[in-house]
Design a protein around this motif. Structure first.
Motif, mmCIF file in Angstrom:
data_model
loop_
_atom_site.group_PDB
_atom_site.id
_atom_site.type_symbol
_atom_site.label_atom_id
_atom_site.label_comp_id
_atom_site.label_asym_id
_atom_site.label_seq_id
_atom_site.Cartn_x
_atom_site.Cartn_y
_atom_site.Cartn_z
ATOM 1 N N THR A 15 0.815 -1.211 0.000
ATOM 2 C CA THR A 15 0.000 0.000 0.000
ATOM 3 C C THR A 15 0.854 1.268 0.000
ATOM 4 O O THR A 15 0.328 2.376 0.087
ATOM 5 C CB THR A 15 -0.948 0.044 1.216
ATOM 6 O OG1 THR A 15 -0.176 -0.079 2.420
ATOM 7 C CG2 THR A 15 -1.980 -1.068 1.147
ATOM 8 N N HIS A 17 3.583 4.223 -1.424
ATOM 9 C CA HIS A 17 3.594 5.110 -2.588
ATOM 10 C C HIS A 17 4.264 4.465 -3.793
ATOM 11 O O HIS A 17 3.670 4.345 -4.876
ATOM 12 C CB HIS A 17 4.300 6.407 -2.201
ATOM 13 C CG HIS A 17 4.440 7.386 -3.310
ATOM 14 N ND1 HIS A 17 5.424 8.359 -3.327
ATOM 15 C CD2 HIS A 17 3.752 7.557 -4.465
ATOM 16 C CE1 HIS A 17 5.298 9.088 -4.415
ATOM 17 N NE2 HIS A 17 4.300 8.618 -5.131
ATOM 18 N N LYS A 20 2.545 1.067 -5.037
ATOM 19 C CA LYS A 20 1.346 1.219 -5.861
ATOM 20 C C LYS A 20 1.702 1.409 -7.333
ATOM 21 O O LYS A 20 1.042 0.854 -8.220
ATOM 22 C CB LYS A 20 0.514 2.404 -5.357
ATOM 23 C CG LYS A 20 -0.205 2.127 -4.056
ATOM 24 C CD LYS A 20 -0.982 3.354 -3.595
ATOM 25 C CE LYS A 20 -1.754 3.074 -2.318
ATOM 26 N NZ LYS A 20 -2.466 4.281 -1.834
ATOM 27 N N ASN A 21 2.735 2.176 -7.599
ATOM 28 C CA ASN A 21 3.163 2.391 -8.979
ATOM 29 C C ASN A 21 3.723 1.110 -9.589
ATOM 30 O O ASN A 21 3.481 0.823 -10.764
ATOM 31 C CB ASN A 21 4.206 3.507 -9.027
ATOM 32 C CG ASN A 21 3.589 4.873 -8.840
ATOM 33 O OD1 ASN A 21 3.128 5.501 -9.782
ATOM 34 N ND2 ASN A 21 3.570 5.351 -7.601
ATOM 35 N N PHE A 47 -7.492 0.089 -3.439
ATOM 36 C CA PHE A 47 -6.582 0.564 -4.489
ATOM 37 C C PHE A 47 -6.727 -0.280 -5.754
ATOM 38 O O PHE A 47 -6.808 0.252 -6.864
ATOM 39 C CB PHE A 47 -5.138 0.536 -3.987
ATOM 40 C CG PHE A 47 -4.111 0.616 -5.085
ATOM 41 C CD1 PHE A 47 -3.853 1.813 -5.729
ATOM 42 C CD2 PHE A 47 -3.414 -0.522 -5.489
ATOM 43 C CE1 PHE A 47 -2.922 1.895 -6.754
ATOM 44 C CE2 PHE A 47 -2.479 -0.450 -6.507
ATOM 45 C CZ PHE A 47 -2.236 0.756 -7.146
ATOM 46 N N ASN A 51 -8.246 0.951 -9.540
ATOM 47 C CA ASN A 51 -7.444 0.890 -10.753
ATOM 48 C C ASN A 51 -7.788 -0.289 -11.651
ATOM 49 O O ASN A 51 -7.048 -0.575 -12.599
ATOM 50 C CB ASN A 51 -5.955 0.860 -10.374
ATOM 51 C CG ASN A 51 -5.475 2.171 -9.808
ATOM 52 O OD1 ASN A 51 -5.104 3.076 -10.545
ATOM 53 N ND2 ASN A 51 -5.487 2.287 -8.480
ATOM 54 N N SER A 182 0.987 10.380 -8.597
ATOM 55 C CA SER A 182 -0.338 10.785 -8.119
ATOM 56 C C SER A 182 -0.725 10.092 -6.821
ATOM 57 O O SER A 182 -1.689 10.494 -6.164
ATOM 58 C CB SER A 182 -1.391 10.490 -9.194
ATOM 59 O OG SER A 182 -1.466 9.101 -9.456
ATOM 60 N N TYR A 183 0.001 9.051 -6.434
ATOM 61 C CA TYR A 183 -0.336 8.304 -5.221
ATOM 62 C C TYR A 183 0.402 8.807 -3.989
ATOM 63 O O TYR A 183 0.326 8.197 -2.926
ATOM 64 C CB TYR A 183 -0.026 6.811 -5.421
ATOM 65 C CG TYR A 183 -0.815 6.189 -6.539
ATOM 66 C CD1 TYR A 183 -2.206 6.074 -6.469
ATOM 67 C CD2 TYR A 183 -0.177 5.724 -7.680
ATOM 68 C CE1 TYR A 183 -2.936 5.510 -7.502
ATOM 69 C CE2 TYR A 183 -0.897 5.153 -8.721
ATOM 70 C CZ TYR A 183 -2.272 5.049 -8.623
ATOM 71 O OH TYR A 183 -2.985 4.492 -9.648
ATOM 72 N N ASP A 185 1.380 10.560 -0.592
ATOM 73 C CA ASP A 185 0.624 10.917 0.601
ATOM 74 C C ASP A 185 0.851 12.400 0.884
ATOM 75 O O ASP A 185 1.961 12.815 1.206
ATOM 76 C CB ASP A 185 1.118 10.075 1.782
ATOM 77 C CG ASP A 185 0.409 10.417 3.090
ATOM 78 O OD1 ASP A 185 -0.541 11.230 3.057
ATOM 79 O OD2 ASP A 185 0.837 9.887 4.138
ATOM 80 N N ARG A 314 -7.047 12.172 -10.834
ATOM 81 C CA ARG A 314 -7.575 11.286 -9.796
ATOM 82 C C ARG A 314 -8.459 12.044 -8.822
ATOM 83 O O ARG A 314 -9.517 11.566 -8.413
ATOM 84 C CB ARG A 314 -6.419 10.619 -9.019
ATOM 85 C CG ARG A 314 -5.705 9.518 -9.797
ATOM 86 C CD ARG A 314 -4.697 8.784 -8.917
ATOM 87 N NE ARG A 314 -5.387 8.140 -7.813
ATOM 88 C CZ ARG A 314 -5.090 8.334 -6.547
ATOM 89 N NH1 ARG A 314 -4.147 9.196 -6.196
ATOM 90 N NH2 ARG A 314 -5.729 7.681 -5.594
#
Length: 320
Positions: A15, A17, A20-21, A47, A51, A182-183, A185, A314
């Protein structure tokens, strides 16, 4: 490539940053089976749903990690993502780093064919970045006066040293200096999140006249580097992660001012304070990753531009 059919990958800290990418990038191909480990499976599921990621995905908890599954690759994305957490609980950076690294090392010592990719940090070089990192950079550490700004780098350096001592195992440390997408925090205390916050609120950002340089690797370039490590002949080594060109503070401020209406003013008494050190030139000229074929396509400015455009998209989707 490790396997011509399907590479079985475990991602710890799914989870986060950067994780996620990686999940988004790796899930775009059918060649990968992703086993995703996270403390909050609810956040991870949300998440994946957001997506539209569903194929060749297994959501796991950490109790399942030491079971009999065979992973071709393990990617360790666990770490302290927000520097502010170091102030609240300095010991956590050592505790968390050691706990999960040792878990993975126990696994790969039993299954030495597995490639272990660990996300390290440029902080392993220390907090002195009057000049960017190079292959010959010497660590300067006041061992009799350690402070919070030293802890994160020491934890990462200790991890890297352990990995180099296991020279017969396929362990690769990737030193990340900066990463933006974009993810991110927005509660994390970084220069770029401070800028975004001021763009959103319309408040004036006050900054010092001192210019600093940062390096933001593009998610596509980082994915390229990670996939280059999916090689059965990969050696035990460490690579610095870098974009095609770093970015100065004022280049970034002017971009957000020109394109997104940021208001900023220079105040002599204002200084950007980083918990892990001032780091005037926090990027690397150590390009040894070229040896495994890494060639970044994007500059830091392009990374910031693309990441912020996706961030706005987003946010718009969530608000509609």
């Amino acid at each position: 490539m490790l396997n011509d059919t399907c590479v079985n990958i475990a991602i710890l800290g799914a989870t986060g940053h950067i994780a996620k990418n990686l999940i988004k990038g790796l899930s775009a191909t059918k060649h990968y089976q992703l086993n995703l480990f996270a403390r909050s499976t609810e956040r991870l599921s949300a998440f994946l749903k957001e997506n539209n990621i569903s194929e060749q995905i297994h959501i796991c908890d950490y109790e399942q990690f030491q079971q009999e599954a065979t992973y071709d690759v393990i990617i360790n994305c666990i770490g302290v993502g927000n520097p502010q957490d170091l102030v609240q609980n300095p010991f956590s950076v050592f505790q968390i780093t050691e706990q999960y690294d040792n878990l993975i090392l126990q696994y790969i010592q039993k299954k030495p064919a597995t490639v272990y990719i660990n996300l390290s940090s440029g902080a392993a070089y220390g907090s002195d970045f009057e000049a960017p990192a190079t292959r010959d950079k010497i660590l300067n550490l006041n061992v009799n006066n350690l402070t919070v700004k030293d802890y994160y780098g020491i934890a990462k350096l200790n991890m890297e040293a352990k990995h180099r001592s296991l020279h017969n195992l396929k362990i690769v440390d990737l030193r990340v200096f900066g990463f933006f997408s974009s993810y991110i925090d927005l509660e994390s205390k970084f220069l770029i999140t401070e800028i975004i916050d001021h763009v959103q609120t319309g408040e004036i950002l006050y900054t010092s006249s001192e210019d600093i340089k940062r390096d933001y690797v593009h998610p596509e370039d980082f994915l390229q580097l990670v996939e280059l490590c999916f090689n059965k002949n990969i050696k035990n080594d460490v690579y610095d992660v870098y974009s095609r060109n770093p970015l100065s503070k004022f280049e970034m401020l002017n971009y957000f001012a020109d394109e997104h209406g940021l208001k900023f003013e220079i105040k002599v008494e204002t200084a950007y304070a980083s918990i892990t050190g001032s780091k005037t030139n926090y990027y690397s000229n150590n390009d040894n990753a070229m040896g495994i074929g890494y060639q970044p396509r994007y500059t830091s400015l392009q990374s910031v531009r693309d990441g912020y455009q996706q961030f706005r998209m987003r946010n718009n989707d969530e608000n509609n």
